[in-house]
Design an enzyme around this catalytic site. Structure first.
Site, PDB file in Angstrom:
ATOM      1  N   ASP A  60      82.906   3.846  27.888  1.00 28.01           N
ATOM      2  CA  ASP A  60      82.975   4.222  29.286  1.00 28.01           C
ATOM      3  C   ASP A  60      84.582   4.680  29.544  1.00 28.01           C
ATOM      4  OD1 ASP A  60      80.297   4.413  29.403  1.00 28.01           O
ATOM      5  OD2 ASP A  60      80.381   2.303  30.354  1.00 28.01           O
ATOM      6  N   LYS A  98      85.882   9.134  27.222  1.00 31.46           N
ATOM      7  CA  LYS A  98      85.814   9.979  25.838  1.00 31.46           C
ATOM      8  C   LYS A  98      85.456  11.545  26.381  1.00 31.46           C
ATOM      9  CE  LYS A  98      83.143   6.854  24.161  1.00 31.46           C
ATOM     10  NZ  LYS A  98      83.304   5.907  25.358  1.00 31.46           N
ATOM     11  N   LYS A 141      85.354  13.224  28.789  1.00 29.86           N
ATOM     12  CA  LYS A 141      86.416  14.200  29.408  1.00 29.86           C
ATOM     13  C   LYS A 141      87.484  14.441  28.354  1.00 29.86           C
ATOM     14  CE  LYS A 141      90.381  14.486  32.185  1.00 29.86           C
ATOM     15  NZ  LYS A 141      91.139  14.209  33.337  1.00 29.86           N
ATOM     16  N   GLY A 144      76.797   7.760  27.388  1.00 34.85           N
ATOM     17  CA  GLY A 144      76.846   8.646  28.345  1.00 34.85           C
ATOM     18  C   GLY A 144      78.198   8.994  28.849  1.00 34.85           C
ATOM     19  N   HIS A 145      78.339  10.507  28.440  1.00 34.26           N
ATOM     20  CA  HIS A 145      79.840  11.061  28.478  1.00 34.26           C
ATOM     21  C   HIS A 145      79.838  11.961  29.449  1.00 34.26           C
ATOM     22  CE1 HIS A 145      80.473   9.893  23.671  1.00 34.26           C
ATOM     23  NE2 HIS A 145      80.231   8.825  24.610  1.00 34.26           N
ATOM     24  N   THR A 199      70.993  -0.901  26.567  1.00 33.09           N
ATOM     25  CA  THR A 199      70.533   0.129  27.484  1.00 33.09           C
ATOM     26  C   THR A 199      69.083   0.612  27.267  1.00 33.09           C
ATOM     27  OG1 THR A 199      71.065   1.706  25.662  1.00 33.09           O
ATOM     28  CG2 THR A 199      72.905   1.331  27.273  1.00 33.09           C
ATOM     29  N   GLN A 203      80.491   4.670  22.635  1.00 37.93           N
ATOM     30  CA  GLN A 203      80.813   3.402  22.923  1.00 37.93           C
ATOM     31  C   GLN A 203      82.160   2.881  22.661  1.00 37.93           C
ATOM     32  OE1 GLN A 203      77.582   3.779  20.491  1.00 37.93           O
ATOM     33  NE2 GLN A 203      76.947   4.294  22.440  1.00 37.93           N
ATOM     34  N   GLY A 255      73.180   3.611  35.094  1.00 37.26           N
ATOM     35  CA  GLY A 255      73.468   3.309  36.601  1.00 37.26           C
ATOM     36  C   GLY A 255      73.761   2.019  36.825  1.00 37.26           C
ATOM     37  N   ASP A 298      94.557   6.905  38.156  1.00 36.27           N
ATOM     38  CA  ASP A 298      94.614   7.008  39.806  1.00 36.27           C
ATOM     39  C   ASP A 298      93.584   5.989  40.420  1.00 36.27           C
ATOM     40  OD1 ASP A 298      92.574   8.564  37.945  1.00 36.27           O
ATOM     41  OD2 ASP A 298      91.328   8.798  39.728  1.00 36.27           O
TER      42      ASP A 298
END
Ligand code: GDP
Ligand code: IMO
Ligand code: MG
Length: 429
Positions: free
Chosen positions: A13, A16, A18, A40-41, A129, A223, A301, A332
Site C-alpha cells: 500500500d 504503487k 498511483k 488493491g491499487h 486477505t 504487496q 477495508g 502531505d
C-alpha cells in the site's frame, strides 16, 4: 530495451498504483508479475477513482498493453468485477488486456481453505486477505494447480473436480467453516467465460519479443518487500516473491534485462494484518496518521497499522531489490505534524544494529528514533521541489542521505497530477 520495475519497499500500500498509472504513458507495456486479488491499487484522475486488484495499473492509458503475468494468481470472479468496472467507465481494453497461459487460477475451494486455515489459527492468524492466495501458490509449488491455459482443455472440468476433491479433503483438517461452495462455484464458472474472452498469451515469448523490438516495459509489483515469502517477516508474509527477483520468475524475463528499479516508500509506514512492525505507533499519533492518511485497506477495508518511517527496514529492502531510484508518497499526510520521527536504528538483544534480526517475529526490536521539525503547512499546489517548505525538503534530503539512493519523485496527493519530479529520472523516457 530493459524492463523497469516498480515495487513497494514496505508492507504494501505504498502507492504503487498511483505511480504506475502516472509513469505508464512513457511505456508500451505494463506487466503485473506476482500476487493476485490480495492487492488493491488505487488510481485517481479526472475526478474518478478506481481500485485494481488483478488488472495492471496501465489500463487507463489508451495505447498501452497490459499483461497479467505467469507469476500472478487469478480469481476469475474478481477479474470479472474489475472488467465490469472498466466497462462501466467505458474504458476500451479490447486487445489491450492480455493474460499469460501460465498464470494460476484461484478456485473457490482455495478461498475456502484460506479462510478455514486462518480461522483455525486463532490469535496466530496471518491476517490474510482471505482471497485464496496461500493455498493457490501451495498448489502451484505442489504441482497440483490449474492454469489459465488449462481452461480450454477438453478435460478441464475433470481436472477441476479432482483438485476440488483434494481441497475438500484438506478442509476436513480444520474445524467446521461455513462456505457456500455451490453458489461460489456457479459464479466462478460463469466468470471463467469472461476470462476466456481475453487474449491468452505465452507471456515469456510475448514480452521477450517486445523487448527485442524496442518496446518499453514497466513491471508492476504487488504487496511490498517486507511481505516477500523468502525475505519478509515470515510467517507473516504473502506467498510470492515480491522483490525484483520475482519479475524474472513472474514474467519470464532474464535478470540481465532488468533496468531501473523504482522503489516506493510512504513518508511514514503502514502494515495491514498481523506480524512485527518495529516502528508501529499504538497511540494517538498512530491514530492521527491513520485518519490523516485514510489508512484503511483498499481490498478489505481493514484499518492499517501506522508508524514512523523505518530506516533499517528500508535499507534492507533497497538492498534486496537493487533499488536505483526512490519515490516517496503521501508526504502531505505529515503536513500537520509539528515533529516527525525517523526510526534510524534498532536495539535488540541489548545491542544497537541497523540489520533486521532473523527472529524479528519473536524478540523485541526497539527503534532508536530521532525527531525532526515538521513543516506545518499544506503542500497543495506545489509542483516544484524547490517550492516545498524547507522542512519538507530537509526531510526528503535526510531520507536520501540515510538510504543512499536518489529520490526522483515526491507524491503530495492521491491524484495523478499531484507528483513532484525532483530530478531527471533515468527511465525509459
Ligand atoms: P498500492 O497498493 O501500493 O497501490 O496503494 P493503495 O492504493 O493500497 O494505498 C495507497 C493509498 O494512498 C490510496 O488510497 C491512494 O489513493 C493514496 N495515495 C497515493 N499517493 C498519495 C499521496 O501522495 N498522498 C495522499 N494523500 N494519498 C496518496
Ligand atoms: P498491495 O498490492 C498490504 C498482507 C495481508 C496479510 C499478508 C498475507 O495493495 O500493496 P495474503 O492475502 O497474501 O495471504 O495475506 O499480506 N497483504 C497486503 N498488505 N497490501 C497488499 O497488497 C497486500 N497483500 C497482502 O494483509 O497480512
Ligand atoms: Mg494496496
Amino acid at each position: 530495451m530493459a524492463v523497469d520495475v516498480i515495487l513497494g519497499l514496505q508492507w504494501g500500500d505504498e502507492g504503487k498504483g498511483k505511480i504506475v498509472d502516472y509513469l505508464a504513458e512513457k511505456y508500451d507495456i505494463v506487466a503485473r508479475f506476482q500476487g493476485g486479488p490480495n492487492a488493491g491499487h488505487t488510481l485517481k484522475f479526472d475526478g474518478k477513482k478506481f481500485v485494481l486488484h488483478t488488472v495492471p495499473s496501465g489500463i487507463f492509458r489508451e495505447r498501452l498493453i497490459n499483461v497479467i503475468g505467469n507469476g500472478v494468481v487469478i480469481d476469475p470472479i474478481t477479474l470479472e468485477k474489475e472488467i465490469k468496472n472498466l466497462d462501466d467507465a467505458e474504458v476500451n481494453y479490447d486487445g489491450r488486456l492480455l493474460v499469460s497461459r501460465k498464470a494460476h487460477l484461484i478456485l473457490p475451494t482455495h478461498r475456502f481453505i484460506d479462510a478455514a486455515s486462518e480461522a483455525a489459527k486463532g490469535k496466530e492468524k496471518i491476517g490474510s486477505t482471505l482471497k485464496g492466495i496461500g493455498p493457490t501458490y501451495m498448489d502451484k509449488t505442489g504441482r497440483n494447480g490449474l492454469r489459465v491455459g488449462d481452461v480450454v482443455a477438453h478435460d478441464f472440468k475433470a481436472k477441476y473436480e479432482k483438485l476440488k476433491a483434494k481441497h475438500l479433503g484438506l478442509a476436513r483438517l480444520y474445524p467446521d467453516f461455513e462456505f457456500d461452495l455451490e453458489a461460489e462455484e456457479q459464479k466462478w464458472f460463469s466468470s471463467l467465460e469472461v476470462l476466456k474472452k481475453l487474449p491468452m498469451i505465452d507471456g515469456e515469448y510475448y514480452l521477450n519479443d517486445a523487448i527485442k523490438s524496442g518496446k518499453k516495459i514497466l513491471a508492476e509489483g504487488a504487496q511490498g518487500s517486507m511481505l516477500d515469502i523468502d525475505f519478509g517477516t515470515y510467517p507473516f508474509v504473502t506467498s510470492s516473491n515480491t522483490v525484483t527477483a520475482g519479475v524474472c520468475n513472474g514474467l519470464g524475463i532474464a535478470p540481465s534485462k532488468i533496468g531501473e528499479v523504482i522503489g516506493i516508500t510512504k513518508a511514514y509506514c503502514t502494515r495491514v494484518g498481523s506480524g512485527p512492525f518495529p516502528t508501529e505507533l499504538n497511540d494517538e499519533t498512530g491514530e492521527f496518521l491513520r485518519q490523516q492518511g485514510g489508512e484503511f485497506g483498499a481490498t478489505t477495508g481493514r484499518p492499517r497499522r501506522c508508524g514512523w518511517i523505518d530506516i533499517p527496514q528500508l535499507k534492507y529492502t533497497i538492498m534486496l531489490n537493487g533499488v536505483t531510484q526512490l519515490v516517496v508518497t503521501k508526504i502531505d499526510i505529515l503536513n500537520e505534524f509539528e515533529s516527525i520521527s525517523v526510526g534510524e536504528n534498532y536495539i535488540y538483544n541489548g545491542e544497537e544494529s541497523d540489520q533486521l534480526p532473523y527472529d524479528i517475529c519473536t524478540i523485541e526490536v526497539t527503534p532508536v528514533y530521532k525527531a525532526y521539525k515538521g513543516w506545518m503547512s499544506s503542500l497543495d499546489g506545489v509542483t516544484d521541489f524547490d517550492a516545498l517548505p524547507n522542512e519538507a525538503k530537509d526531510y526528503v534530503h535526510l531520507l536520501e542521505q540515510k538510504l543512499q539512493v536518489p529520490i526522483t519523485m515526491v507524491s503530495t496527493g492521491p491524484e495523478r497530477s499531484k507528483l513532484i519530479l525532483k530530478e531527471k529520472t533515468a527511465l525509459a523516457y
